[in-house]
Write a protein that holds these residues in place. Sequence first.
Motif, PDB file in Angstrom:
ATOM      1  N   LEU A   1       0.808  -1.216   0.000  1.00  0.00           N
ATOM      2  CA  LEU A   1       0.000   0.000   0.000  1.00  0.00           C
ATOM      3  C   LEU A   1       0.846   1.273   0.000  1.00  0.00           C
ATOM      4  CD1 LEU A   1      -2.744  -0.956   2.606  1.00  0.00           C
ATOM      5  CD2 LEU A   1      -3.063  -0.686   0.162  1.00  0.00           C
ATOM      6  N   LYS A   2       2.146   1.145   0.215  1.00  0.00           N
ATOM      7  CA  LYS A   2       2.993   2.320   0.425  1.00  0.00           C
ATOM      8  C   LYS A   2       2.875   3.370  -0.677  1.00  0.00           C
ATOM      9  CE  LYS A   2       7.604   3.513   2.075  1.00  0.00           C
ATOM     10  NZ  LYS A   2       8.965   3.029   2.353  1.00  0.00           N
ATOM     11  N   PRO A   3       2.811   2.967  -1.968  1.00  0.00           N
ATOM     12  CA  PRO A   3       2.696   4.015  -2.997  1.00  0.00           C
ATOM     13  C   PRO A   3       1.395   4.810  -2.882  1.00  0.00           C
ATOM     14  CG  PRO A   3       3.355   1.925  -3.963  1.00  0.00           C
ATOM     15  CD  PRO A   3       2.935   1.639  -2.549  1.00  0.00           C
ATOM     16  N   HIS A   4       0.387   4.234  -2.228  1.00  0.00           N
ATOM     17  CA  HIS A   4      -0.921   4.882  -2.133  1.00  0.00           C
ATOM     18  C   HIS A   4      -1.153   5.534  -0.776  1.00  0.00           C
ATOM     19  CE1 HIS A   4      -2.086   2.549  -5.721  1.00  0.00           C
ATOM     20  NE2 HIS A   4      -1.509   1.538  -5.129  1.00  0.00           N
TER      21      HIS A   4
ATOM     22  N   ALA B   1      -8.592   3.140   0.637  1.00  0.00           N
ATOM     23  CA  ALA B   1      -9.929   3.267   1.228  1.00  0.00           C
ATOM     24  C   ALA B   1     -10.815   2.114   0.800  1.00  0.00           C
ATOM     25  CB  ALA B   1     -10.566   4.596   0.838  1.00  0.00           C
ATOM     26  N   TYR B   2     -10.757   1.733  -0.468  1.00  0.00           N
ATOM     27  CA  TYR B   2     -11.546   0.572  -0.923  1.00  0.00           C
ATOM     28  C   TYR B   2     -11.039  -0.707  -0.268  1.00  0.00           C
ATOM     29  CZ  TYR B   2     -14.151   3.093  -4.524  1.00  0.00           C
ATOM     30  OH  TYR B   2     -15.004   3.947  -5.180  1.00  0.00           O
ATOM     31  N   PHE B   3      -9.707  -0.827  -0.168  1.00  0.00           N
ATOM     32  CA  PHE B   3      -9.158  -2.038   0.438  1.00  0.00           C
ATOM     33  C   PHE B   3      -9.549  -2.130   1.915  1.00  0.00           C
ATOM     34  CE2 PHE B   3      -5.990  -4.508   2.668  1.00  0.00           C
ATOM     35  CZ  PHE B   3      -5.994  -5.678   1.933  1.00  0.00           C
ATOM     36  N   PHE B   4      -9.366  -1.043   2.658  1.00  0.00           N
ATOM     37  CA  PHE B   4      -9.730  -1.037   4.072  1.00  0.00           C
ATOM     38  C   PHE B   4     -11.225  -1.299   4.266  1.00  0.00           C
ATOM     39  CE2 PHE B   4      -5.901   1.748   5.194  1.00  0.00           C
ATOM     40  CZ  PHE B   4      -5.262   0.736   5.886  1.00  0.00           C
TER      41      PHE B   4
ATOM     42  N   GLU C   1     -19.975  -9.322   5.937  1.00  0.00           N
ATOM     43  CA  GLU C   1     -20.706  -8.846   4.762  1.00  0.00           C
ATOM     44  C   GLU C   1     -19.831  -9.073   3.529  1.00  0.00           C
ATOM     45  OE1 GLU C   1     -22.607  -5.011   5.205  1.00  0.00           O
ATOM     46  OE2 GLU C   1     -22.626  -5.240   7.395  1.00  0.00           O
ATOM     47  N   TYR C   2     -19.716 -10.345   3.169  1.00  0.00           N
ATOM     48  CA  TYR C   2     -18.712 -10.734   2.183  1.00  0.00           C
ATOM     49  C   TYR C   2     -19.031 -10.247   0.778  1.00  0.00           C
ATOM     50  CZ  TYR C   2     -17.140 -13.655   6.015  1.00  0.00           C
ATOM     51  OH  TYR C   2     -16.693 -14.086   7.232  1.00  0.00           O
ATOM     52  N   GLN C   3     -20.298 -10.237   0.390  1.00  0.00           N
ATOM     53  CA  GLN C   3     -20.636  -9.778  -0.949  1.00  0.00           C
ATOM     54  C   GLN C   3     -20.323  -8.295  -1.109  1.00  0.00           C
ATOM     55  OE1 GLN C   3     -21.816 -12.285  -3.226  1.00  0.00           O
ATOM     56  NE2 GLN C   3     -20.952 -10.675  -4.519  1.00  0.00           N
ATOM     57  N   THR C   4     -20.622  -7.522  -0.075  1.00  0.00           N
ATOM     58  CA  THR C   4     -20.293  -6.090  -0.105  1.00  0.00           C
ATOM     59  C   THR C   4     -18.785  -5.898  -0.133  1.00  0.00           C
ATOM     60  OG1 THR C   4     -22.295  -5.684   1.173  1.00  0.00           O
ATOM     61  CG2 THR C   4     -20.716  -3.883   1.043  1.00  0.00           C
ATOM     62  N   ALA C   5     -18.074  -6.737   0.625  1.00  0.00           N
ATOM     63  CA  ALA C   5     -16.609  -6.676   0.629  1.00  0.00           C
ATOM     64  C   ALA C   5     -16.051  -6.923  -0.768  1.00  0.00           C
ATOM     65  CB  ALA C   5     -16.047  -7.691   1.610  1.00  0.00           C
ATOM     66  N   ILE C   6     -16.629  -7.891  -1.463  1.00  0.00           N
ATOM     67  CA  ILE C   6     -16.146  -8.225  -2.805  1.00  0.00           C
ATOM     68  C   ILE C   6     -16.245  -7.021  -3.731  1.00  0.00           C
ATOM     69  CG2 ILE C   6     -16.757  -9.541  -4.887  1.00  0.00           C
ATOM     70  CD1 ILE C   6     -17.303 -11.931  -2.992  1.00  0.00           C
ATOM     71  N   ALA C   7     -17.343  -6.274  -3.633  1.00  0.00           N
ATOM     72  CA  ALA C   7     -17.502  -5.091  -4.489  1.00  0.00           C
ATOM     73  C   ALA C   7     -16.374  -4.088  -4.258  1.00  0.00           C
ATOM     74  CB  ALA C   7     -18.862  -4.443  -4.236  1.00  0.00           C
ATOM     75  N   ASP C   8     -15.970  -3.923  -2.996  1.00  0.00           N
ATOM     76  CA  ASP C   8     -14.876  -2.993  -2.696  1.00  0.00           C
ATOM     77  C   ASP C   8     -13.528  -3.535  -3.157  1.00  0.00           C
ATOM     78  OD1 ASP C   8     -16.273  -0.837  -1.705  1.00  0.00           O
ATOM     79  OD2 ASP C   8     -16.155  -1.483   0.368  1.00  0.00           O
ATOM     80  N   PHE C   9     -13.310  -4.820  -2.973  1.00  0.00           N
ATOM     81  CA  PHE C   9     -12.048  -5.397  -3.454  1.00  0.00           C
ATOM     82  C   PHE C   9     -11.960  -5.272  -4.981  1.00  0.00           C
ATOM     83  CE2 PHE C   9     -12.196  -8.114   0.547  1.00  0.00           C
ATOM     84  CZ  PHE C   9     -11.214  -7.382   1.183  1.00  0.00           C
TER      85      PHE C   9
ATOM     86  N   SER D   1      -1.683  -5.175  -7.443  1.00  0.00           N
ATOM     87  CA  SER D   1      -1.586  -5.485  -6.014  1.00  0.00           C
ATOM     88  C   SER D   1      -2.166  -6.860  -5.722  1.00  0.00           C
ATOM     89  CB  SER D   1      -2.340  -4.432  -5.198  1.00  0.00           C
ATOM     90  OG  SER D   1      -2.400  -4.810  -3.838  1.00  0.00           O
ATOM     91  N   ALA D   2      -1.465  -7.636  -4.913  1.00  0.00           N
ATOM     92  CA  ALA D   2      -1.925  -8.984  -4.566  1.00  0.00           C
ATOM     93  C   ALA D   2      -3.082  -8.979  -3.576  1.00  0.00           C
ATOM     94  CB  ALA D   2      -0.761  -9.780  -3.965  1.00  0.00           C
ATOM     95  N   TYR D   3      -3.186  -7.947  -2.752  1.00  0.00           N
ATOM     96  CA  TYR D   3      -4.054  -8.008  -1.568  1.00  0.00           C
ATOM     97  C   TYR D   3      -5.547  -7.944  -1.857  1.00  0.00           C
ATOM     98  CZ  TYR D   3       0.247  -8.333   0.776  1.00  0.00           C
ATOM     99  OH  TYR D   3       1.461  -8.807   1.164  1.00  0.00           O
ATOM    100  N   PRO D   4      -6.018  -7.128  -2.811  1.00  0.00           N
ATOM    101  CA  PRO D   4      -7.450  -7.185  -3.114  1.00  0.00           C
ATOM    102  C   PRO D   4      -7.878  -8.534  -3.696  1.00  0.00           C
ATOM    103  CG  PRO D   4      -6.485  -5.154  -3.955  1.00  0.00           C
ATOM    104  CD  PRO D   4      -5.354  -6.031  -3.531  1.00  0.00           C
TER     105      PRO D   4
END
Length: 223
Positions: free
Chosen positions: A42-45, A105-108, A118-126, A136-139
């Motif tokens: 996340l450092k560049p962001h 912000a989307y990742f957090f 709330e996994y479905q909502t989480a997926i939309a943000d990822f 990025s690997a994390y999303p």
Amino acid sequence: MKTLKLAAVIAVFGTMFFTSQTLAGSLSDSNALLVTQAKTELKPHLKLSKIEPLSKLNSSPKAHDANNIDVLLTQISQDLDKGDFQKALEGCNAVLKIDENNFPAYFFRGFTYSQLGEYQTAIADFEQAIRIDPSSAYPYFGRGFANVHLEKYRESLADFQQTIKTEPEFAHAYFWRGIALANLAQTDEAKSDLQKAAELYQKQGNPEAAEQALNVFKKIETA
């Protein structure tokens, strides 16, 4: 070929990878590697260096917004550390009002929704995070993790594969891909991933995680 239901995994493994302290401060041994890697990613962001008081912020509107975002993201990290997910969500929403393409912000927020189940909502943000920074690997890991909990095992495999392609020693991705494979009755592949996860955990100084990954490995053998 036998499957291993998610409930049985959680009974053995707990929720050690997505605790309230992930990506925040005081870390358990099982989360330390994930957090260190994610902060590097996340450092560049994301600027988590010393934040000036609001009274000293530059009066230029653009600089003011950028500094406000830094302050908000730092606060979100602290809120996650405390387990104050509602406040973390409010902070993410505030960042996105200023910058609708803010990757952290989307990742957090995706992470926070995962914490709330709330996994479905989480997926939309990822997916928004992936759109902004597909390198990025994390999303990808976050979306795969959410899909496993929605029992969409096949959908999760591509995300874990992408995570591993980007971060070849991402132990958590091997672990959760092993769980997905076990639930798809691909027992041999599942055991291979869990064994790899255990080796990586051991190498990375997480013997407890390594032991628990092997415990799940044994459960697959006896299921």
